[in-house]
Design an enzyme around this catalytic site. Structure first.
Site, PDB file in Angstrom:
ATOM      1  N   TRP A 132      45.233  38.441  45.123  1.00 14.92           N
ATOM      2  CA  TRP A 132      46.374  39.162  45.687  1.00 14.92           C
ATOM      3  C   TRP A 132      46.359  39.220  47.210  1.00 14.92           C
ATOM      4  O   TRP A 132      47.321  39.668  47.816  1.00 14.92           O
ATOM      5  CB  TRP A 132      46.336  40.610  45.154  1.00 14.92           C
ATOM      6  CG  TRP A 132      44.924  41.136  45.207  1.00 14.92           C
ATOM      7  CD1 TRP A 132      44.019  41.150  44.179  1.00 14.92           C
ATOM      8  CD2 TRP A 132      44.233  41.634  46.352  1.00 14.92           C
ATOM      9  NE1 TRP A 132      42.800  41.620  44.618  1.00 14.92           N
ATOM     10  CE2 TRP A 132      42.907  41.922  45.949  1.00 14.92           C
ATOM     11  CE3 TRP A 132      44.576  41.864  47.687  1.00 14.92           C
ATOM     12  CZ2 TRP A 132      41.942  42.435  46.827  1.00 14.92           C
ATOM     13  CZ3 TRP A 132      43.611  42.358  48.555  1.00 14.92           C
ATOM     14  CH2 TRP A 132      42.319  42.635  48.127  1.00 14.92           C
ATOM     15  N   ASN A 133      45.268  38.801  47.865  1.00 17.66           N
ATOM     16  CA  ASN A 133      45.178  39.107  49.312  1.00 17.66           C
ATOM     17  C   ASN A 133      46.144  38.267  50.162  1.00 17.66           C
ATOM     18  O   ASN A 133      46.691  38.756  51.145  1.00 17.66           O
ATOM     19  CB  ASN A 133      43.736  39.020  49.814  1.00 17.66           C
ATOM     20  CG  ASN A 133      43.106  37.668  49.636  1.00 17.66           C
ATOM     21  OD1 ASN A 133      43.553  36.874  48.804  1.00 17.66           O
ATOM     22  ND2 ASN A 133      42.074  37.378  50.397  1.00 17.66           N
ATOM     23  N   LYS A 156      47.798  31.584  37.119  1.00 13.75           N
ATOM     24  CA  LYS A 156      47.484  32.919  36.617  1.00 13.75           C
ATOM     25  C   LYS A 156      47.212  33.748  37.878  1.00 13.75           C
ATOM     26  O   LYS A 156      46.164  33.633  38.511  1.00 13.75           O
ATOM     27  CB  LYS A 156      46.236  32.912  35.715  1.00 13.75           C
ATOM     28  CG  LYS A 156      45.860  34.289  35.175  1.00 13.75           C
ATOM     29  CD  LYS A 156      44.932  35.020  36.134  1.00 13.75           C
ATOM     30  CE  LYS A 156      44.570  36.407  35.673  1.00 13.75           C
ATOM     31  NZ  LYS A 156      45.598  37.418  35.989  1.00 13.75           N
ATOM     32  N   HIS A 157      48.199  34.561  38.247  1.00 12.29           N
ATOM     33  CA  HIS A 157      48.060  35.318  39.491  1.00 12.29           C
ATOM     34  C   HIS A 157      47.435  36.691  39.207  1.00 12.29           C
ATOM     35  O   HIS A 157      47.432  37.158  38.072  1.00 12.29           O
ATOM     36  CB  HIS A 157      49.436  35.476  40.153  1.00 12.29           C
ATOM     37  CG  HIS A 157      49.383  35.368  41.647  1.00 12.29           C
ATOM     38  ND1 HIS A 157      48.306  35.819  42.381  1.00 12.29           N
ATOM     39  CD2 HIS A 157      50.255  34.872  42.558  1.00 12.29           C
ATOM     40  CE1 HIS A 157      48.523  35.597  43.669  1.00 12.29           C
ATOM     41  NE2 HIS A 157      49.704  35.002  43.810  1.00 12.29           N
ATOM     42  N   ALA A 158      46.900  37.308  40.260  1.00 10.73           N
ATOM     43  CA  ALA A 158      46.332  38.654  40.123  1.00 10.73           C
ATOM     44  C   ALA A 158      47.396  39.605  39.572  1.00 10.73           C
ATOM     45  O   ALA A 158      48.582  39.507  39.919  1.00 10.73           O
ATOM     46  CB  ALA A 158      45.823  39.146  41.472  1.00 10.73           C
ATOM     47  N   GLY A 208      38.718  34.202  44.458  1.00 18.17           N
ATOM     48  CA  GLY A 208      38.548  35.608  44.090  1.00 18.17           C
ATOM     49  C   GLY A 208      37.103  36.040  44.235  1.00 18.17           C
ATOM     50  O   GLY A 208      36.352  35.493  45.048  1.00 18.17           O
ATOM     51  N   GLU A 230      36.587  29.325  45.370  1.00 15.75           N
ATOM     52  CA  GLU A 230      36.640  29.910  46.707  1.00 15.75           C
ATOM     53  C   GLU A 230      36.367  31.388  46.510  1.00 15.75           C
ATOM     54  O   GLU A 230      37.245  32.139  46.089  1.00 15.75           O
ATOM     55  CB  GLU A 230      38.049  29.761  47.308  1.00 15.75           C
ATOM     56  CG  GLU A 230      38.491  28.351  47.561  1.00 15.75           C
ATOM     57  CD  GLU A 230      37.811  27.730  48.744  1.00 15.75           C
ATOM     58  OE1 GLU A 230      36.944  28.382  49.380  1.00 15.75           O
ATOM     59  OE2 GLU A 230      38.125  26.575  49.043  1.00 15.75           O
ATOM     60  N   LEU A 231      35.145  31.807  46.804  1.00 15.21           N
ATOM     61  CA  LEU A 231      34.799  33.199  46.521  1.00 15.21           C
ATOM     62  C   LEU A 231      34.755  33.997  47.827  1.00 15.21           C
ATOM     63  O   LEU A 231      35.395  33.638  48.798  1.00 15.21           O
ATOM     64  CB  LEU A 231      33.488  33.245  45.743  1.00 15.21           C
ATOM     65  CG  LEU A 231      33.509  32.349  44.494  1.00 15.21           C
ATOM     66  CD1 LEU A 231      32.171  32.366  43.787  1.00 15.21           C
ATOM     67  CD2 LEU A 231      34.635  32.731  43.541  1.00 15.21           C
ATOM     68  N   CYS A 264      38.944  36.491  52.926  1.00 16.09           N
ATOM     69  CA  CYS A 264      37.612  35.938  52.667  1.00 16.09           C
ATOM     70  C   CYS A 264      37.000  35.401  53.950  1.00 16.09           C
ATOM     71  O   CYS A 264      35.798  35.500  54.154  1.00 16.09           O
ATOM     72  CB  CYS A 264      37.674  34.864  51.583  1.00 16.09           C
ATOM     73  SG  CYS A 264      39.008  33.690  51.808  1.00 16.09           S
ATOM     74  N   GLU A 361      30.123  41.795  50.432  1.00 16.61           N
ATOM     75  CA  GLU A 361      31.372  41.534  51.140  1.00 16.61           C
ATOM     76  C   GLU A 361      32.109  42.858  51.273  1.00 16.61           C
ATOM     77  O   GLU A 361      32.304  43.572  50.283  1.00 16.61           O
ATOM     78  CB  GLU A 361      32.234  40.541  50.341  1.00 16.61           C
ATOM     79  CG  GLU A 361      33.605  40.321  50.975  1.00 16.61           C
ATOM     80  CD  GLU A 361      34.422  39.211  50.324  1.00 16.61           C
ATOM     81  OE1 GLU A 361      34.444  39.134  49.088  1.00 16.61           O
ATOM     82  OE2 GLU A 361      35.034  38.426  51.072  1.00 16.61           O
TER      83      GLU A 361
HETATM   84  P1  NDP Z   1      39.109  39.316  41.249  1.00 18.69           P
HETATM   85  O1  NDP Z   1      38.198  38.199  41.495  1.00 18.69           O
HETATM   86  O2  NDP Z   1      38.838  40.203  40.094  1.00 18.69           O
HETATM   87  O3  NDP Z   1      40.612  38.762  41.098  1.00 18.69           O
HETATM   88  C1  NDP Z   1      40.995  37.458  41.469  1.00 18.69           C
HETATM   89  C2  NDP Z   1      41.688  36.757  40.312  1.00 18.69           C
HETATM   90  O4  NDP Z   1      40.757  36.510  39.266  1.00 18.69           O
HETATM   91  C3  NDP Z   1      42.798  37.577  39.686  1.00 18.69           C
HETATM   92  O5  NDP Z   1      43.826  36.719  39.282  1.00 18.69           O
HETATM   93  C4  NDP Z   1      42.117  38.204  38.483  1.00 18.69           C
HETATM   94  O6  NDP Z   1      43.027  38.572  37.486  1.00 18.69           O
HETATM   95  C5  NDP Z   1      41.225  37.076  38.036  1.00 18.69           C
HETATM   96  N1  NDP Z   1      40.049  37.474  37.260  1.00 18.69           N
HETATM   97  C6  NDP Z   1      39.265  38.565  37.413  1.00 18.69           C
HETATM   98  N2  NDP Z   1      38.251  38.552  36.544  1.00 18.69           N
HETATM   99  C7  NDP Z   1      38.379  37.431  35.811  1.00 18.69           C
HETATM  100  C8  NDP Z   1      37.640  36.856  34.742  1.00 18.69           C
HETATM  101  N3  NDP Z   1      36.541  37.421  34.254  1.00 18.69           N
HETATM  102  N4  NDP Z   1      38.076  35.701  34.207  1.00 18.69           N
HETATM  103  C9  NDP Z   1      39.171  35.099  34.691  1.00 18.69           C
HETATM  104  N5  NDP Z   1      39.915  35.599  35.697  1.00 18.69           N
HETATM  105  C10 NDP Z   1      39.526  36.735  36.265  1.00 18.69           C
HETATM  106  O7  NDP Z   1      39.192  40.171  42.565  1.00 18.69           O
HETATM  107  P2  NDP Z   1      39.556  41.728  42.718  1.00 18.69           P
HETATM  108  O8  NDP Z   1      41.008  41.831  42.877  1.00 18.69           O
HETATM  109  O9  NDP Z   1      38.936  42.546  41.649  1.00 18.69           O
HETATM  110  O10 NDP Z   1      38.815  42.049  44.082  1.00 18.69           O
HETATM  111  C11 NDP Z   1      37.433  42.416  44.063  1.00 18.69           C
HETATM  112  C12 NDP Z   1      36.711  41.849  45.252  1.00 18.69           C
HETATM  113  O11 NDP Z   1      36.745  40.418  45.187  1.00 18.69           O
HETATM  114  C13 NDP Z   1      37.323  42.136  46.603  1.00 18.69           C
HETATM  115  O12 NDP Z   1      36.997  43.416  47.041  1.00 18.69           O
HETATM  116  C14 NDP Z   1      36.736  41.027  47.422  1.00 18.69           C
HETATM  117  O13 NDP Z   1      35.425  41.347  47.781  1.00 18.69           O
HETATM  118  C15 NDP Z   1      36.729  39.861  46.477  1.00 18.69           C
HETATM  119  N6  NDP Z   1      37.914  39.018  46.652  1.00 18.69           N
HETATM  120  C16 NDP Z   1      37.824  37.926  47.436  1.00 18.69           C
HETATM  121  C17 NDP Z   1      38.923  37.158  47.677  1.00 18.69           C
HETATM  122  C18 NDP Z   1      38.841  35.975  48.534  1.00 18.69           C
HETATM  123  O14 NDP Z   1      39.841  35.564  49.118  1.00 18.69           O
HETATM  124  N7  NDP Z   1      37.698  35.356  48.624  1.00 18.69           N
HETATM  125  C19 NDP Z   1      40.237  37.482  47.139  1.00 18.69           C
HETATM  126  C20 NDP Z   1      40.237  38.641  46.293  1.00 18.69           C
HETATM  127  C21 NDP Z   1      39.108  39.371  46.077  1.00 18.69           C
HETATM  128  P3  NDP Z   1      43.439  40.118  37.248  1.00 18.69           P
HETATM  129  O15 NDP Z   1      44.095  40.579  38.497  1.00 18.69           O
HETATM  130  O16 NDP Z   1      44.362  40.045  36.098  1.00 18.69           O
HETATM  131  O17 NDP Z   1      42.163  40.848  36.959  1.00 18.69           O
END
Ligand code: NDP
Length: 456
Positions: A132-133, A156-158, A208, A230-231, A264, A361
């Site tokens: 979502w960021n 599959k978006h957030a 994510g 890309e984490l 990120c 992070e």
């Molecule tokens: P997530 O990693 O949970 O969300 C990112 C995407 O992954 C969303 O579409 C989410 O779907 C999906 N997702 C989450 N868990 C799973 C899973 N087990 N299997 C498949 N898909 C999954 O990030 P959060 O929004 O929870 O943020 C948490 C932390 O992650 C942040 O505070 C930050 O530290 C990090 N982050 C880093 C980003 C980057 O750009 N590197 C971007 C976003 C977060 P759904 O929304 O439906 O759960």
């Protein structure tokens, strides 16, 4: 109604809209449509794909303010930044429209055969699990090269940005892409496994968190499908005595607080040489204290709310643990708006190792600052992080620049500027920040069959 997914405005906690997730038969027909479309899309001439991407760019530019408003409502970033993000997506579409054909050319190799070369062939439907960021940019970074390559996209978006997810699908539809080239799947993360394992889906990319990445990569590995991750990151920002201090401070503030700190590749750990530390610190704190925090729809706002209450609570807890672990807060106390996912921008100094400031992070406007005795000291501390996404050095000394480029453990090192993504430059991390590269030619080749052809 409890099966509905709600978009909530993080600035005030109000529900904006509710969505009905796709059921099993909806997912099934989307996958069928994607697989079918791929069979014709892969044969569409490159010039035609390029023209469609240019149309998508036109639509992004024409409707930037409308899409930006939805982004800001759903995840709270300042409106001008949301508009900038949508327009940046147009540059990615135009980049691949212009350069796609040359990136995709056969690569001739001299062998004993009459002729040998590598041809780039698309793989099929690719699933993108996106955060979502940057609700638009993260998706276009995947979709523009993917569509140019001849793949078809499944998003599959957030779950907090589904209006934006539907808006993106709308961009491609309006641009004239054939039905099924790009589909948004309104699904939760528990449906992702089935989609990755489905035979019609050929690869998966995720941006994510670490836990989400680990799960998706494990499932992809088990199904022997390529994945790209890309984490997170905890990028180092090093300032040496020869730096242009004005520019370094200004860049440091933007690099840490842009997108309300939720990036990120944001600089998160600042290592400043002892000779200039006092002056840097004074100006850095003054600039943080001067930031305007408030309504993201207002032009003068620098920092809006975080995207969700949960993200805010996690960051507040991290700050707490770092303070308890010995960090000192340098910035002023603030009165924040009442309801919503608010947090004050702040600078934590000299946090001890083993605290969130060094180990995790921190996804919001919180900077961590340390005084260092030398570049070696800075690099050693920078490399202690489990992450390795980007890094920045401010210095005018060639030897220092060379050392930083060679020794910083990161997917990118930017000298005298902040780390930023650019369609012309490969983008990605090492260590726990993930693997694979997006953008540039790499992004286009990420999910292709580089077929070896030898003609006797
Ligand atoms: P997530 O990693 O949970 O969300 C990112 C995407 O992954 C969303 O579409 C989410 O779907 C999906 N997702 C989450 N868990 C799973 C899973 N087990 N299997 C498949 N898909 C999954 O990030 P959060 O929004 O929870 O943020 C948490 C932390 O992650 C942040 O505070 C930050 O530290 C990090 N982050 C880093 C980003 C980057 O750009 N590197 C971007 C976003 C977060 P759904 O929304 O439906 O759960």
């Amino acid at each position: 109604p409890d099966t509905q997914v709600q978009s909530i405005n993080p600035a005030n906690g109000e529900v904006i809209e509710s969505f009905t997730p796709l059921n099993a038969s909806g997912i099934e027909s989307a996958l069928d449509k994607a697989a079918d479309r791929f069979l014709s899309w892969r044969n569409v001439p490159l010039a035609e794909r390029a023209e469609l991407l240019n149309s998508a760019a036109d639509i992004l530019e024409a409707k930037a303010s409308e899409y930006a408003r939805d982004i800001t409502l759903e995840m709270g970033k300042p409106l001008a930044q949301a508009e900038g993000e949508v327009k940046k997506c147009a540059t990615a579409c135009r980049h691949y429209a212009e350069h796609g054909a040359s990136y995709l050319q056969d690569e001739t190799i001299r062998t004993d055969a009459h002729r040998a070369f590598v041809r780039h062939l698309p793989m099929g439907p690719v699933l993108a699990v996106m955060p979502w960021n940057f609700p638009f940019w993260q998706v276009f970074r995947f979709a523009a090269p993917g569509l140019m390559a001849g793949n078809v996209g499944l998003l599959k978006h957030a779950s907090n940005v589904w209006r934006s997810a539907l808006n993106i699908e709308d961009v491609f539809r309006r641009a004239g892409f054939p039905d099924g080239c790009f589909q948004t799947l309104l699904i939760g993360s528990s449906d992702v496994e089935g989609v990755i394992r489905d035979n019609r889906v050929k690869a998966v990319t995720l941006t994510g968190s670490g836990p989400a990445g680990r799960s998706v990569a494990a499932i992809a590995g088990d199904s022997i499908k390529p994945s790209l991750l890309e984490l997170g990151g905890s990028d180092a920002f090093i300032v040496m005595p020869s730096a242009d201090l004005d520019k370094a401070v200004k860049t440091a503030v933007t690099a840490r607080t842009q997108n309300s700190g939720q990036s990120c590749i944001a600089a998160k750990r600042f290592f400043v040489h002892a000779d200039i530390h006092a002056e840097f610190s004074k100006r850095f704190v003054a600039a943080f204290d001067a930031l305007e925090v408030g309504d993201p729809m207002k032009d003068s706002t620098d920092v809006g709310p975080l995207a969700t209450l949960q993200i805010r609570d996690e960051l507040a807890d991290q700050v707490d643990r770092s303070l308890k672990g010995g960090a000192e807060s340098l910035t002023k106390d603030r009165t924040l708006p009442g309801k919503g996912a608010w947090i004050a921008p702040q600078i934590l100094a000299e946090a001890h190792s083993g605290t969130p400031s060094t180990d995790e992070e921190m996804f919001g406007p919180v900077a961590n600052l340390w005084k260092v005795s030398s570049l070696d000291d800075a690099i050693a501390r920078a490399n202690r992080s489990v992450f390795g996404l980007g890094s920045t050095l401010f210095s005018k000394e060639e030897a220092e620049i060379d050392k930083a480029v060679n020794e910083l453990e990161a997917g990118a090192t930017f000298i005298n500027s902040m780390v930023a993504s650019d369609p012309r430059l490969p983008f990605g991390g090492i260590k726990q920040s993930g693997y694979g590269r997006e953008l540039a030619a790499d992004g286009l080749h990420a999910f292709m069959n580089r077929k070896t052809v030898s003609v006797a």
